[in-house]
Design an enzyme around this catalytic site. Structure first.
Site, short mmCIF file in Angstrom:
data_model
loop_
_atom_site.label_atom_id
_atom_site.label_comp_id
_atom_site.label_asym_id
_atom_site.label_seq_id
_atom_site.Cartn_x
_atom_site.Cartn_y
_atom_site.Cartn_z
N LEU A 115 46.96 57.66 77.50
CA LEU A 115 46.65 59.07 77.27
C LEU A 115 47.84 59.90 76.82
O LEU A 115 47.65 60.95 76.19
CB LEU A 115 46.05 59.70 78.54
CG LEU A 115 44.63 59.24 78.85
CD1 LEU A 115 44.15 59.85 80.15
CD2 LEU A 115 43.68 59.60 77.71
N ALA A 116 49.05 59.48 77.16
CA ALA A 116 50.22 60.31 76.84
C ALA A 116 51.32 59.45 76.23
O ALA A 116 51.39 58.24 76.44
CB ALA A 116 50.74 61.00 78.10
N HIS A 171 55.95 54.05 78.21
CA HIS A 171 55.16 52.86 77.88
C HIS A 171 54.76 52.86 76.40
O HIS A 171 54.87 51.84 75.72
CB HIS A 171 53.91 52.80 78.75
CG HIS A 171 54.20 52.56 80.20
ND1 HIS A 171 55.20 51.73 80.63
CD2 HIS A 171 53.61 53.03 81.32
CE1 HIS A 171 55.22 51.70 81.96
NE2 HIS A 171 54.27 52.49 82.39
N HIS A 230 47.50 49.57 80.47
CA HIS A 230 48.66 49.44 81.34
C HIS A 230 48.57 48.20 82.23
O HIS A 230 49.53 47.47 82.40
CB HIS A 230 48.80 50.69 82.20
CG HIS A 230 50.05 50.66 83.04
ND1 HIS A 230 50.11 49.96 84.23
CD2 HIS A 230 51.27 51.19 82.86
CE1 HIS A 230 51.33 50.09 84.73
NE2 HIS A 230 52.05 50.83 83.92
#
Lengths: 127, 127
Positions: free
Chosen positions: B72-73, B77, B9
């Site tokens: 992670l999810a 993004h 990120h």
């Protein structure tokens, strides 16, 4: 009774929170010999929050609660926010051992998972 | 020449970005047989951004660039922002194969890493 609480950031998107709940369900059988209870909680944006998540485990009989941060980097959430929430639960439950583990991204094994993703994707691309 | 680009990120905190850079350095020798180049890039807040990161690999001779989201999810993004940035690089480099892999959190192996953290912390607590 030992309990494990997987702690994620929490999202406005239900799908993301449900990913964490599904992961928790996948994790439980892997640690069934060590942990009687395995649940998840969120730092913000989704429930239960961390103190409530810990309390629910204590109410179910846990005398040892391990809190595992599902985070990739040692940002403010990992360094300050999660320890603060765990501290609240310790104050509320002085007879319970509440242990905060290192966060996921600190594990050397994460690089191995990345390796496996990269190599298997390469194999798919070239086969 | 094959290249791997780990995409995170990005953070306002240099320490967090440096964690990604250190992870990239740890990953490189693990995939040395498959990838000639291993670098990292960021979606926002840190450089290089994704298109520039891909371009730098192409400029070094990569004809295959694999982009691996360190997320992670499956949030916005992962679902939209990273594919959009990858698409920009494809337009700029039509003769290069740019492959976007699944994100870290989608791997079944993540639960095994969590198991290892939980069990080893328990062993430390009780030994």
């Amino acid at each position: 009774m030992n309990a494990l609480l997987l702690v994620a950031h929490g999202s406005r998107r239900d799908e993301s929170n449900n990913e964490i709940r599904a992961l928790t369900k996948a994790l439980a059988p892997k640690v069934v010999d060590q942990f009687d209870l395995v649940e998840c909680a969120f730092l913000e944006l989704a429930i239960p929050f961390i103190p409530q998540g810990i309390q629910a485990l204590v109410d179910q009989g846990a005398s040892y609660v391990q809190v595992l941060p599902y985070f990739l980097a040692r940002g403010t959430h990992v360094a300050k926010d999660i320890p603060r929430e765990v501290a609240k639960a310790r104050v509320a439950n002085p007879n319970v051992t509440v242990v905060l583990t290192d966060y996921l991204g600190a594990s050397d094994s994460v690089a191995n998972v990345l390796r496996d993703i990269a190599v298997s994707t390469l194999d798919d691309s070239t086969s």
